[in-house]
Design a protein around this motif. Structure first.
Motif, PDB file in Angstrom:
ATOM      1  N   ARG A 191    -112.295  46.324  63.572  1.00 30.98           N
ATOM      2  CA  ARG A 191    -113.207  46.559  64.683  1.00 30.98           C
ATOM      3  C   ARG A 191    -114.591  45.956  64.398  1.00 30.98           C
ATOM      4  O   ARG A 191    -115.194  45.324  65.255  1.00 30.98           O
ATOM      5  CB  ARG A 191    -113.307  48.067  64.961  1.00 30.98           C
ATOM      6  CG  ARG A 191    -114.256  48.442  66.052  1.00 30.98           C
ATOM      7  CD  ARG A 191    -114.079  47.604  67.305  1.00 30.98           C
ATOM      8  NE  ARG A 191    -113.279  48.276  68.297  1.00 30.98           N
ATOM      9  CZ  ARG A 191    -112.770  47.662  69.371  1.00 30.98           C
ATOM     10  NH1 ARG A 191    -112.960  46.386  69.567  1.00 30.98           N
ATOM     11  NH2 ARG A 191    -112.059  48.329  70.243  1.00 30.98           N
ATOM     12  N   ALA A 227    -106.163  53.475  58.877  1.00 31.30           N
ATOM     13  CA  ALA A 227    -107.451  53.740  59.530  1.00 31.30           C
ATOM     14  C   ALA A 227    -108.548  52.889  58.916  1.00 31.30           C
ATOM     15  O   ALA A 227    -109.446  52.390  59.605  1.00 31.30           O
ATOM     16  CB  ALA A 227    -107.794  55.220  59.418  1.00 31.30           C
ATOM     17  N   ALA A 232    -101.966  51.830  67.115  1.00 26.51           N
ATOM     18  CA  ALA A 232    -102.911  50.848  66.595  1.00 26.51           C
ATOM     19  C   ALA A 232    -104.199  50.853  67.406  1.00 26.51           C
ATOM     20  O   ALA A 232    -105.301  50.794  66.864  1.00 26.51           O
ATOM     21  CB  ALA A 232    -102.271  49.460  66.627  1.00 26.51           C
ATOM     22  N   ARG A 233    -104.057  50.942  68.724  1.00 27.30           N
ATOM     23  CA  ARG A 233    -105.245  50.921  69.576  1.00 27.30           C
ATOM     24  C   ARG A 233    -106.125  52.152  69.334  1.00 27.30           C
ATOM     25  O   ARG A 233    -107.340  52.051  69.292  1.00 27.30           O
ATOM     26  CB  ARG A 233    -104.837  50.824  71.051  1.00 27.30           C
ATOM     27  CG  ARG A 233    -106.009  50.780  72.003  1.00 27.30           C
ATOM     28  CD  ARG A 233    -105.596  50.306  73.366  1.00 27.30           C
ATOM     29  NE  ARG A 233    -105.013  48.975  73.314  1.00 27.30           N
ATOM     30  CZ  ARG A 233    -105.736  47.852  73.291  1.00 27.30           C
ATOM     31  NH1 ARG A 233    -107.037  47.895  73.332  1.00 27.30           N
ATOM     32  NH2 ARG A 233    -105.136  46.685  73.225  1.00 27.30           N
ATOM     33  N   SER A 241    -112.467  54.170  65.815  1.00 29.28           N
ATOM     34  CA  SER A 241    -113.379  53.861  64.715  1.00 29.28           C
ATOM     35  C   SER A 241    -114.806  53.621  65.195  1.00 29.28           C
ATOM     36  O   SER A 241    -115.724  53.614  64.404  1.00 29.28           O
ATOM     37  CB  SER A 241    -112.854  52.662  63.916  1.00 29.28           C
ATOM     38  OG  SER A 241    -113.105  51.465  64.608  1.00 29.28           O
ATOM     39  N   GLU A 242    -114.996  53.415  66.495  1.00 30.77           N
ATOM     40  CA  GLU A 242    -116.366  53.147  66.943  1.00 30.77           C
ATOM     41  C   GLU A 242    -116.798  53.965  68.163  1.00 30.77           C
ATOM     42  O   GLU A 242    -117.725  53.589  68.867  1.00 30.77           O
ATOM     43  CB  GLU A 242    -116.550  51.653  67.218  1.00 30.77           C
ATOM     44  CG  GLU A 242    -115.652  51.138  68.304  1.00 30.77           C
ATOM     45  CD  GLU A 242    -116.176  49.871  68.946  1.00 30.77           C
ATOM     46  OE1 GLU A 242    -117.043  49.217  68.364  1.00 30.77           O
ATOM     47  OE2 GLU A 242    -115.700  49.561  70.046  1.00 30.77           O
ATOM     48  N   SER A 302    -108.198  49.333  60.196  1.00 27.07           N
ATOM     49  CA  SER A 302    -108.532  49.271  61.625  1.00 27.07           C
ATOM     50  C   SER A 302    -110.037  49.263  61.846  1.00 27.07           C
ATOM     51  O   SER A 302    -110.552  48.529  62.693  1.00 27.07           O
ATOM     52  CB  SER A 302    -107.915  50.460  62.366  1.00 27.07           C
ATOM     53  OG  SER A 302    -106.514  50.418  62.252  1.00 27.07           O
ATOM     54  N   ALA A 303    -110.746  50.094  61.081  1.00 26.14           N
ATOM     55  CA  ALA A 303    -112.196  50.155  61.234  1.00 26.14           C
ATOM     56  C   ALA A 303    -112.831  48.828  60.824  1.00 26.14           C
ATOM     57  O   ALA A 303    -113.798  48.365  61.450  1.00 26.14           O
ATOM     58  CB  ALA A 303    -112.758  51.304  60.390  1.00 26.14           C
ATOM     59  N   THR A 343     -97.140  47.812  62.051  1.00 25.25           N
ATOM     60  CA  THR A 343     -97.135  47.623  63.509  1.00 25.25           C
ATOM     61  C   THR A 343     -98.167  48.543  64.147  1.00 25.25           C
ATOM     62  O   THR A 343     -98.919  48.122  65.033  1.00 25.25           O
ATOM     63  CB  THR A 343     -95.751  47.959  64.098  1.00 25.25           C
ATOM     64  OG1 THR A 343     -94.778  47.127  63.490  1.00 25.25           O
ATOM     65  CG2 THR A 343     -95.730  47.746  65.607  1.00 25.25           C
ATOM     66  N   ALA A 344     -98.207  49.777  63.663  1.00 22.94           N
ATOM     67  CA  ALA A 344     -99.082  50.782  64.265  1.00 22.94           C
ATOM     68  C   ALA A 344    -100.526  50.642  63.813  1.00 22.94           C
ATOM     69  O   ALA A 344    -101.321  51.549  64.004  1.00 22.94           O
ATOM     70  CB  ALA A 344     -98.566  52.184  63.951  1.00 22.94           C
ATOM     71  N   SER A 345    -100.871  49.534  63.171  1.00 23.82           N
ATOM     72  CA  SER A 345    -102.286  49.294  62.900  1.00 23.82           C
ATOM     73  C   SER A 345    -102.592  47.806  63.061  1.00 23.82           C
ATOM     74  O   SER A 345    -102.523  47.301  64.182  1.00 23.82           O
ATOM     75  CB  SER A 345    -102.704  49.858  61.541  1.00 23.82           C
ATOM     76  OG  SER A 345    -101.984  49.270  60.486  1.00 23.82           O
ATOM     77  N   PHE A 346    -102.876  47.108  61.977  1.00 22.87           N
ATOM     78  CA  PHE A 346    -103.457  45.772  62.133  1.00 22.87           C
ATOM     79  C   PHE A 346    -102.558  44.724  62.777  1.00 22.87           C
ATOM     80  O   PHE A 346    -103.057  43.747  63.323  1.00 22.87           O
ATOM     81  CB  PHE A 346    -104.026  45.268  60.804  1.00 22.87           C
ATOM     82  CG  PHE A 346    -103.022  45.187  59.686  1.00 22.87           C
ATOM     83  CD1 PHE A 346    -102.803  46.268  58.857  1.00 22.87           C
ATOM     84  CD2 PHE A 346    -102.319  44.025  59.466  1.00 22.87           C
ATOM     85  CE1 PHE A 346    -101.883  46.195  57.815  1.00 22.87           C
ATOM     86  CE2 PHE A 346    -101.406  43.941  58.423  1.00 22.87           C
ATOM     87  CZ  PHE A 346    -101.193  45.032  57.608  1.00 22.87           C
ATOM     88  N   LEU A 376    -106.453  53.833  66.532  1.00 22.27           N
ATOM     89  CA  LEU A 376    -107.169  53.662  65.271  1.00 22.27           C
ATOM     90  C   LEU A 376    -108.345  52.707  65.453  1.00 22.27           C
ATOM     91  O   LEU A 376    -109.442  52.930  64.942  1.00 22.27           O
ATOM     92  CB  LEU A 376    -106.227  53.113  64.198  1.00 22.27           C
ATOM     93  CG  LEU A 376    -105.051  54.008  63.807  1.00 22.27           C
ATOM     94  CD1 LEU A 376    -104.154  53.297  62.810  1.00 22.27           C
ATOM     95  CD2 LEU A 376    -105.554  55.309  63.215  1.00 22.27           C
ATOM     96  N   LEU A 377    -108.099  51.643  66.192  1.00 25.35           N
ATOM     97  CA  LEU A 377    -109.116  50.611  66.389  1.00 25.35           C
ATOM     98  C   LEU A 377    -110.290  51.149  67.204  1.00 25.35           C
ATOM     99  O   LEU A 377    -111.450  51.021  66.830  1.00 25.35           O
ATOM    100  CB  LEU A 377    -108.470  49.426  67.112  1.00 25.35           C
ATOM    101  CG  LEU A 377    -109.262  48.151  67.252  1.00 25.35           C
ATOM    102  CD1 LEU A 377    -109.432  47.503  65.892  1.00 25.35           C
ATOM    103  CD2 LEU A 377    -108.550  47.174  68.179  1.00 25.35           C
ATOM    104  N   GLU A 378    -109.978  51.776  68.333  1.00 29.40           N
ATOM    105  CA  GLU A 378    -111.023  52.210  69.256  1.00 29.40           C
ATOM    106  C   GLU A 378    -111.800  53.415  68.703  1.00 29.40           C
ATOM    107  O   GLU A 378    -113.015  53.469  68.805  1.00 29.40           O
ATOM    108  CB  GLU A 378    -110.414  52.579  70.608  1.00 29.40           C
ATOM    109  CG  GLU A 378    -109.578  51.473  71.234  1.00 29.40           C
ATOM    110  CD  GLU A 378    -110.396  50.477  72.026  1.00 29.40           C
ATOM    111  OE1 GLU A 378    -111.307  50.921  72.719  1.00 29.40           O
ATOM    112  OE2 GLU A 378    -110.100  49.271  71.933  1.00 29.40           O
ATOM    113  N   MET A 424    -100.883  44.937  65.496  1.00 30.07           N
ATOM    114  CA  MET A 424    -101.041  44.983  66.945  1.00 30.07           C
ATOM    115  C   MET A 424    -102.506  44.890  67.387  1.00 30.07           C
ATOM    116  O   MET A 424    -102.832  45.144  68.532  1.00 30.07           O
ATOM    117  CB  MET A 424    -100.429  46.287  67.485  1.00 30.07           C
ATOM    118  CG  MET A 424     -98.925  46.276  67.494  1.00 30.07           C
ATOM    119  SD  MET A 424     -98.313  45.113  68.735  1.00 30.07           S
ATOM    120  CE  MET A 424     -96.611  44.943  68.227  1.00 30.07           C
ATOM    121  N   GLN A 425    -103.408  44.572  66.454  1.00 26.43           N
ATOM    122  CA  GLN A 425    -104.827  44.560  66.804  1.00 26.43           C
ATOM    123  C   GLN A 425    -105.399  43.161  66.929  1.00 26.43           C
ATOM    124  O   GLN A 425    -106.600  42.994  67.115  1.00 26.43           O
ATOM    125  CB  GLN A 425    -105.616  45.378  65.760  1.00 26.43           C
ATOM    126  CG  GLN A 425    -105.287  46.864  65.830  1.00 26.43           C
ATOM    127  CD  GLN A 425    -105.770  47.659  64.635  1.00 26.43           C
ATOM    128  OE1 GLN A 425    -106.139  47.086  63.617  1.00 26.43           O
ATOM    129  NE2 GLN A 425    -105.761  48.972  64.759  1.00 26.43           N
TER     130      GLN A 425
END
Lengths: 285, 262
Positions: A185, A178, B133-134, B140-141, A181-182, A207-210, B136-138, A212-213
């Motif tokens: 973003r 997390a 992943a999406r 966050s904001e 990921s933040a 895979t489940a974080s950075f 966590l990314l989304e 795939m981002q």
């Protein structure tokens, strides 16, 4: 047998096994490709450590990759070490071994790099460091890299290779997902480019974080990309899964990566991508 | 204080408590806390996952968005929800509802009781990793308060993707960890039977997690479902009030710091 006994030159004493022969043959000269199972003479893998038969890129250390990837590099956070937050038994022993094998203090190498004149923030995960698992230091170095890149308005390129979260650091490993990921973003909100290159293996929490981002997600040929490991899936749902389920080629077909790039082409392709996203997208501008 | 120490449970007992079949179902929990629950289906991409239930409801006269993982009640339902392990389409549905909440300024409440994201062929094919992943990314904001309550199992990335907002609470008998104790023991010691021992070293109990500031607090639990609902309701109403008083910018800075400290 009569003939052998009579002809002294072919006598049994002459063809006795040389018990010490094995010791004189160096090991590691022949390597089997884990993907196509072809036996390969080690020198045939070349600088890039790629199977000449199927293009699979062997697992290499972060420093080996760095050597042919960039023209200039300043390392960041080289001395950062884990505090072993769970006081996990035998963890330190494992860390020491990985440190010796990789020349890194944790599973990622980060810094500011250049390919030709293109400057960018670079992170390379090392699959030889406790299977590239993501611990608190991995997470902190990546987050710091993104924050630094944001300050300097640089693009970020990350090479992922990981078995997932670091079990020995438990929930703190999970929190890194997390946290990173933040930071991704925030970097992304400023219109800055983020490219990931998935190398063997990219799985679990990475895979489940950075991984795939990325704005652009590349992968090396035939690498393993997935969330749950094959054994976990089979033991949980008691069904066989196809061998190629998590091959880069399958994942590409399913729509989750942008392109598969051979290792020897990576440097040039990345340079082009960096160039085409700098100066407001005006190539040659 | 002495009282609490007297009835202190081992980590293995907490794990057993978290997995207890007596735990409330998603619908019982939602209807026990909120009023006027109106369920919304589908991820607008690939399907509708029964393991994630979501919709609009009322809390303290305010319109809110509610999302919960769902293990199902009958055997058939449990098959359908993979025993509460969401598919990628479930996480995408959750994100869709969170984005919708943001558009209309509704706070979001998420209730988590899952062993983890579903590990399976279909899940891999439709991008389980990408879906988590999406989120966590989304998330966050997202500019509205997001409050999560772990009321049973909180397993790995599948739980984190629903607990990466502003505040996370756990009920007394619940767990939150990087992996199940069985999986942890299998990976590290190649022996899933040492799960109890693993539970202890993993520090997955609410008490330990609170001390590490992974969560904001612990909600007392009892056998009466009504009483548990009331306790949760009281906590989240208070949280909502506090978080709603922050400006969107303050909220996002606080959320960033919440994870930045690890």
């Amino acid at each position: 047998m009569q003939l052998f006994n009579e002809l002294k030159t072919l006598g049994q004493q002459h063809i006795k096994a040389d018990k010490k022969a094995g010791e004189r043959v160096p090991s590691g000269l022949w390597i089997a490709c884990p993907k196509c199972h072809q036996s390969l003479y080690h020198k045939d893998l070349g600088t890039y450590q790629v199977c000449p038969n199927c293009e699979y890129g062997f697992r290499i250390t972060a420093r080996e990759r760095l050597a042919w990837l960039v023209d200039d590099f300043k390392e960041l956070d080289a001395d950062m070490k884990t505090t072993d937050p769970l006081n996990f038994p035998d963890y330190n022993k494992k860390l020491e071994k990985s440190r010796r094998n990789t020349g890194l203090n944790d599973s990622i190498l980060t810094g500011i790099a250049k390919i030709q004149t293109e400057e960018f923030a670079l992170g390379i995960m090392d699959p030889n460091f406790i299977m590239g698992s993501m611990g608190t230091v991995t997470g902190e170095k990546i987050t710091h890299l993104f924050e630094d890149a944001l300050k300097k308005r640089l693009p970020v390129i990350l090479f992922t290779a990981s078995g997932g979260a670091r079990m020995q650091e438990g929930i703190f490993s999970l929190m890194q997902m997390a946290k990173i990921s933040a930071a991704v973003r925030r970097h992304s909100n400023e219109g800055l480019l983020y490219i990931t290159v998935l190398t063997d293996p990219t799985t679990g929490g990475v895979t489940a974080s950075f991984a795939m981002q990325g704005d652009i997600i590349l992968a090396e040929p035939r690498v393993l990309i997935g969330f749950a490991g094959k054994r976990v899936i089979e033991q949980t749902i008691h069904q066989k899964v196809p061998n190629n389920l998590q091959d880069a080629e399958t994942v590409l077909e399913r729509g989750f990566i942008d392109a598969i790039v051979q290792r020897r082409d990576l440097k040039q392709k990345l340079e082009w991508l960096l160039e085409s996203h700098s100066k407001g997208g005006l190539v040659n501008g | 204080m002495v009282n609490i120490l007297d009835r202190k449970k081992t980590a293995a007992q907490i794990v057993a408590g978290a997995r207890n079949q007596e735990k409330m179902s998603a619908y019982e929990l939602i209807n026990g806390i909120f009023e006027n629950f109106f369920e919304l289906h589908g991820d607008r991409l690939s399907g509708d996952d029964a393991a994630i239930v979501g919709g609009i409801a009322t809390l303290a006269d305010k319109s809110v968005t509610v999302i919960a993982t769902n293990k199902g009640e009958s055997a058939q339902e449990r098959m359908l929800t993979h025993f509460g392990c969401p598919q990628p389409s479930g996480y995408r549905k959750a994100l869709r509802l969170i984005r919708q909440a943001e558009k209309f300024g509704r706070p979001v409440f998420i209730f988590v009781n899952t062993a983890g994201a579903y590990p399976g062929k279909s899940a891999e094919e439709s991008g389980q990793g990408e879906a988590l992943a999406r989120n966590l990314l989304e998330i966050s904001e997202v500019k509205v308060p997001i409050i999560s309550v772990i009321y049973g199992e909180g397993g790995s990335g599948g739980a984190l993707a629903l607990a990466c907002g502003d505040s996370v609470w756990m009920v007394e008998n619940s767990m939150y960890s990087v992996l199940s104790p069985e999986g942890f023991a299998a990976i590290l010691w190649k022996d899933s039977k040492r799960a109890d021992e693993a539970a202890e070293v993993m520090q997955l109990t609410p008490e330990k997690l609170l001390a590490q500031k992974v969560i904001e607090g612990i909600i007392p639990e009892s056998h009466s479902h009504k009483r548990v609902c009331r306790a949760i309701k009281k906590t989240i109403e208070q949280e909502m009030k506090e978080l709603m008083s922050l400006s969107p910018n303050e909220l996002l800075v606080k959320r960033y710091e919440r994870f930045r400290k690890f």
